[in-house]
Scaffold this motif. Sequence first.
Motif, PDB file in Angstrom:
ATOM      1  N   UNK A   1       0.228  16.601  -3.194  1.00 33.66           N
ATOM      2  CA  UNK A   1       0.314  15.427  -4.073  1.00 33.66           C
ATOM      3  C   UNK A   1       0.162  14.130  -3.279  1.00 33.66           C
ATOM      4  N   UNK A   2       0.917  14.021  -2.167  1.00 33.11           N
ATOM      5  CA  UNK A   2       0.846  12.806  -1.340  1.00 33.11           C
ATOM      6  C   UNK A   2      -0.562  12.639  -0.761  1.00 33.11           C
TER       7      UNK A   2
ATOM      8  N   UNK B   1       2.439   1.656  -3.358  1.00 33.04           N
ATOM      9  CA  UNK B   1       1.481   2.104  -4.369  1.00 33.04           C
ATOM     10  C   UNK B   1       1.139   3.587  -4.242  1.00 33.04           C
ATOM     11  N   UNK B   2       1.156   4.089  -2.996  1.00 33.89           N
ATOM     12  CA  UNK B   2       0.939   5.534  -2.796  1.00 33.89           C
ATOM     13  C   UNK B   2       2.072   6.298  -3.501  1.00 33.89           C
TER      14      UNK B   2
ATOM     15  N   UNK C   1       1.725   5.942   5.434  1.00 32.53           N
ATOM     16  CA  UNK C   1       2.139   6.963   4.456  1.00 32.53           C
ATOM     17  C   UNK C   1       1.664   8.359   4.877  1.00 32.53           C
TER      18      UNK C   1
ATOM     19  N   UNK D   1      -6.430   6.387  -2.874  1.00 31.04           N
ATOM     20  CA  UNK D   1      -6.245   4.984  -2.488  1.00 31.04           C
ATOM     21  C   UNK D   1      -7.267   4.578  -1.427  1.00 31.04           C
TER      22      UNK D   1
ATOM     23  N   UNK E   1      -4.824  -4.289   6.554  1.00 34.40           N
ATOM     24  CA  UNK E   1      -3.406  -4.122   6.187  1.00 34.40           C
ATOM     25  C   UNK E   1      -3.242  -2.986   5.180  1.00 34.40           C
ATOM     26  N   UNK E   2      -4.159  -2.923   4.204  1.00 35.61           N
ATOM     27  CA  UNK E   2      -4.092  -1.845   3.201  1.00 35.61           C
ATOM     28  C   UNK E   2      -4.201  -0.481   3.885  1.00 35.61           C
TER      29      UNK E   2
ATOM     30  N   UNK F   1       1.761   6.154  -7.293  1.00 32.33           N
ATOM     31  CA  UNK F   1       0.778   7.071  -7.875  1.00 32.33           C
ATOM     32  C   UNK F   1       1.319   8.501  -7.915  1.00 32.33           C
ATOM     33  N   UNK F   2       2.112   8.845  -6.888  1.00 34.74           N
ATOM     34  CA  UNK F   2       2.695  10.193  -6.857  1.00 34.74           C
ATOM     35  C   UNK F   2       3.659  10.407  -8.021  1.00 34.74           C
TER      36      UNK F   2
ATOM     37  N   UNK G   1       0.846  -1.204   0.000  1.00 36.10           N
ATOM     38  CA  UNK G   1       0.000   0.000   0.000  1.00 36.10           C
ATOM     39  C   UNK G   1       0.879   1.252   0.000  1.00 36.10           C
ATOM     40  N   UNK G   2       1.950   1.211   0.804  1.00 38.24           N
ATOM     41  CA  UNK G   2       2.853   2.365   0.861  1.00 38.24           C
ATOM     42  C   UNK G   2       3.565   2.560  -0.486  1.00 38.24           C
TER      43      UNK G   2
ATOM     44  N   UNK H   1      -1.148   0.489   5.775  1.00 38.22           N
ATOM     45  CA  UNK H   1      -0.141   0.993   4.835  1.00 38.22           C
ATOM     46  C   UNK H   1      -0.384   2.456   4.506  1.00 38.22           C
ATOM     47  N   UNK H   2      -1.667   2.802   4.291  1.00 36.96           N
ATOM     48  CA  UNK H   2      -2.009   4.195   3.984  1.00 36.96           C
ATOM     49  C   UNK H   2      -1.768   5.085   5.200  1.00 36.96           C
TER      50      UNK H   2
ATOM     51  N   UNK I   1      12.037   5.331  -2.705  1.00 38.49           N
ATOM     52  CA  UNK I   1      11.075   5.007  -1.645  1.00 38.49           C
ATOM     53  C   UNK I   1      10.252   3.773  -2.033  1.00 38.49           C
TER      54      UNK I   1
ATOM     55  N   UNK J   1       9.962   0.103  -0.052  1.00 33.40           N
ATOM     56  CA  UNK J   1       8.719  -0.568   0.376  1.00 33.40           C
ATOM     57  C   UNK J   1       8.558  -1.936  -0.294  1.00 33.40           C
TER      58      UNK J   1
ATOM     59  N   UNK K   1      -3.070  11.447  -3.266  1.00 33.83           N
ATOM     60  CA  UNK K   1      -2.873  10.030  -3.585  1.00 33.83           C
ATOM     61  C   UNK K   1      -3.466   9.146  -2.494  1.00 33.83           C
ATOM     62  N   UNK K   2      -3.206   9.519  -1.224  1.00 36.07           N
ATOM     63  CA  UNK K   2      -3.739   8.724  -0.104  1.00 36.07           C
ATOM     64  C   UNK K   2      -5.267   8.742  -0.148  1.00 36.07           C
TER      65      UNK K   2
END
Lengths: 363, 198
Positions: B171-172, A147-148, B153, B179, B145-146, A151-152, A144-145, B149-150, A171, A175, B175-176
């Motif tokens: 931007x980050x 994939x974030x 982040x 997701x 778990x997903x 996407x960025x 998940x980290x 992870x977010x 990064x 991950x 994205x979060x």
Amino acid sequence: MKLKTVRIFVLTGLLVAAVSCQTPPVPPEVEQAKDQENELWRAGAPVYATQQYIRYLSSLRLAKGKLIKEKAKFGWFRDYKEVQAEFQAVLKRGQTVLQSVQEEKALKSRNLTEQLEALRERTQRIWKLILTVNETQLVRRSLAQAEVAMMETEVLLDKKKYADLSRKIALIQFHLSQAEEAVFSILERYADEVQVETWRRWAMETISESRKKGTTAILITKLERTLTVYREGKVAATYNIGLGKYGLSDKLHAGDEATPEGRYKVIKKLPQSRFYKALLIDYPNDEDKKEFSQAKKRGLIPRRAGIGGLIEIHGGGEDSLTGGCIAVEDGVMDKLFSGVSIGTPVTIIGSLESVAELLASLK
Amino acid sequence: MKNLVKFLILGFFAVSLFTSCAKQPTQEINDTKAAVEAATKEGADVYAADELKKLNDDQTTALDEIATQDKKFFKKFGTAKEMLAKVKADAEALKATIPAKKEAAKNAALTAQQEARAALDEAKALLEKAPKGKGTKADIEAFTADLKGLEDSFPEVQAALDREDYFGASNTAATIKEKAAGVSEQIKQAIEKVKGKK
């Protein structure tokens, strides 16, 4: 008359001198160089062709110096020929710098895009590997980290922010490495040829016995998540199964949520169970007891932990997350319940195929 | 005639004295450079890069003019002074616009951060409401778990805000948010699947 002629002659001479000695215009190359310098800056020359840009600026400064020197002269004495030639050389050099910048940017973009594509493929390989694994919390968390960050990168690539993009790629790699480490720790046993060979032998013996005795046997393959029914050594049916959270591990003690591996038998048929119907197997067998005792001696399991039991094949659905049992759809359970008798061999193995190649592809 | 020659010679020296000895506008140069530097420090290189580049170019043009005049016998720094004054005024004007631009970028980043937080909380709440049982346990574990992870982040947004990288933070956060919305959608589909089975 004579004086008048002389006057006209002198005035004409002065006029011609004035016209011919007019201050010459600054060559157009000077303004063009100014525009070019702006274009180079906008294109990112300070970043993508640093040394060339510095040399370009230095030549531009020299040319400007000559221009200043020439401009400082009295208008009649100015001659921009040398300055013009100097600025033409600067423009030529600038053109080369611009080309280098464009090439460097294209190369960077191509390289980073390729790197991102490789990382996407790496992510897909991890996803493929964990599709049949339940204990994926750590893997999914890292994915998940990753994939974030992935996407960025799309935004950064679009904005041509290559330096930021490189940092994000680093990064993502971090991950993904963590995710891969987690996958490795789960699937390591499934890439061990000796272990896989043992599982193959158990499976062959079970099938061979079914053929020789003309009986029914069940083979459960944990990694593929399948339950295969053999009649007289031939595949009669194959069903999907659900396992526990740590179903891919070999059961060692009570509460570890792992599914045991070994050769068992159905010892009880339960027409009414918490999970529809159930077939109880004889876990722990002698081999399990031996392993349990050795593991306890080596301190691999908690001191107060018991060996556990009550491992069943039961209903409830293949997408169930069991405590170590094997779950099937209720309809499948009906078929198994009617087709299986007490004493039917149930062999549970990890996998018939090694995942060594798959794991190697992650490296 | 003799007086006229004397007058011309004196006049020539007087003009020479007032023009060739004119000094570079050092104070104006320093003030202008300081103004451009102040605009850069305020963040013009991030929030108004093109305007800052123009400012630097104008400053160079003014300095070139000074260098040209400096080499002349009859020095005239009037035009250069006007150019410097304009660059200084432009630099001060540009500097004044930066806080608003920075504030706008910061506000956008904070809004994006709040939206990402809301999307994460919504996904978590949805997961809490999801029917728990053997049939859904695996999905719930996976979605948990997903979301973890977010969550891991999410501090990156604050870290970017702390180092005043507002565009990076936005931007980050965006994205979060995207997701998290995706996970919410998957949770909803999983709930529907369970409902369909019943």
